[in-house]
Scaffold this active site. Structure first.
Site, PDB file in Angstrom:
ATOM      1  N   LEU A 190       0.830  -1.204   0.000  1.00 33.78           N
ATOM      2  CA  LEU A 190       0.000   0.000   0.000  1.00 33.78           C
ATOM      3  C   LEU A 190       0.864   1.254   0.000  1.00 33.78           C
ATOM      4  O   LEU A 190       1.919   1.295   0.637  1.00 33.78           O
ATOM      5  CB  LEU A 190      -0.904   0.018   1.235  1.00 33.78           C
ATOM      6  N   GLY A 244       6.089  -6.732   2.977  1.00 36.59           N
ATOM      7  CA  GLY A 244       5.880  -6.186   1.644  1.00 36.59           C
ATOM      8  C   GLY A 244       4.438  -5.814   1.373  1.00 36.59           C
ATOM      9  O   GLY A 244       4.046  -5.618   0.221  1.00 36.59           O
ATOM     10  N   LYS A 245       3.636  -5.680   2.433  1.00 35.44           N
ATOM     11  CA  LYS A 245       2.223  -5.357   2.274  1.00 35.44           C
ATOM     12  C   LYS A 245       1.973  -3.851   2.338  1.00 35.44           C
ATOM     13  O   LYS A 245       0.903  -3.375   1.969  1.00 35.44           O
ATOM     14  CB  LYS A 245       1.398  -6.079   3.344  1.00 35.44           C
ATOM     15  N   VAL A 246       2.948  -3.123   2.819  1.00 35.56           N
ATOM     16  CA  VAL A 246       2.942  -1.657   2.836  1.00 35.56           C
ATOM     17  C   VAL A 246       4.312  -1.212   2.352  1.00 35.56           C
ATOM     18  O   VAL A 246       5.335  -1.762   2.790  1.00 35.56           O
ATOM     19  CB  VAL A 246       2.665  -1.104   4.254  1.00 35.56           C
TER      20      VAL A 246
END
Length: 308
Positions: A251, A279-281
């Protein structure tokens, strides 16, 4: 860091703005969160996700969620089946003020459910949802049956059809009207999912294809130039939002509100910053975690967004 200076003429918007300099602790996080959301809303190339837990819809904050969708502030909803249950129930009935300390055995005898300090008469919930959802499913089935020997729909397709049959108080209604997909990964974990299962028992050719919704998310994620998320509470809805965004590198905007503690390793307690390691933000993301009760701060955040 400045002290607050508030008088009877000070507007709420001034207070929210001053929190960035005067709030400290979570007060500053609240101000920063509003600032991040404002930037996210102003970014024309940003695909915006709103995730929330079902219990929130049992409160008056349902109206804020409805208005955010009515005003097309978000591109996609990710939530739980409980949100659907409360949205449908409140479209046709009322919930009532209660207390956290009421006698639950007494309430059981009175056929009243307690959700925190909210009281839900049984007749306003399960039986009502069945009475409203079954005819809608039958209509959906009949309108599509002539085209195919079997009917496999994504949960979001079913929810769009249900939403089109609700009134303007409903967030599902506005999601359907504005073509905003409502993704519910745990569709069978609630009354609406149970009604879909029940309908299937007498219509074996009526089935859900949950993978279709994953394809919808995949297309949104890989087509997006930027993504942002406003996550109200944790659990499945928060995780699914973060999970899909890892496939595009994370994100770019993330605001998360929670009351959960991170010390037990739970997803609900994990701050947004932890998601960077997965690695999600993105590492450059504008992000903040606000430790507060969503039902307390959401009205102020929404005011800050529409009064800028």
């Amino acid at each position: 860091m400045d002290d607050y200076s508030i008088n009877r003429n000070t507007s709420l918007n001034q207070i929210l703005t001053n929190m960035a300099d005067s709030g400290g602790f979570e007060g500053r996080h609240l101000a920063n969160g509003i600032g991040i959301l404002r930037k996210m809303m102003d970014e024309k190339n940003c695909t915006r996700f709103l995730s929330f837990v079902g219990a929130l819809v049992s409160t008056g904050n349902r109206g804020i969620i409805r208005d955010m969708l009515k005003n097309k502030m978000f591109s996609c909803i990710i939530t739980t089946c409980g949100a659907l249950d409360h949205d449908i129930a409140k479209s046709f009935s009322s919930y009532y003020e209660g207390d956290f300390r009421l006698d639950d055995q007494f309430l059981l005898k009175k056929d009243i459910h307690r959700l925190g300090n909210i009281l839900i008469p049984n007749e306003n919930y399960g039986p009502l949802i069945e009475a409203k959802v079954q005819p809608i499913l039958q209509e959906l089935y009949d309108s599509n049956k002539s085209r195919s020997h079997s009917l496999e729909l994504a949960p979001s397709e079913i929810l769009r059809y249900i939403g089109s049959h609700l009134n303007e108080s409903s967030f599902l209604y506005w999601a359907a009207k504005n073509d905003i997909p409502v993704i519910v990964p745990g569709i069978v974990d609630g009354a609406v999912g149970n009604q879909i299962w029940l309908f299937n028992q007498s219509h074996k050719d009526f089935r859900i294809d949950i993978l279709k919704d994953q394809t919808i998310l995949s297309e949104m994620i890989f087509d997006a130039k930027m993504t942002g998320a406003f996550m109200l509470g944790g659990g499945l809805s928060k995780h699914h939002t973060l999970w899909w965004n890892q496939y595009r590198g994370g994100l770019d905007y993330a605001v998360y509100i929670t009351t959960a503690s991170e010390w037990d390793g739970s997803l609900s307690g994990a701050p947004v910053a932890e998601a960077i390691s997965w690695g999600k933000v993105t590492t450059q993301a504008k992000q903040v975690t606000i430790h507060a009760d969503v039902s307390t701060v959401l009205p102020f955040i929404y005011h800050g967004l529409i009064s800028k």
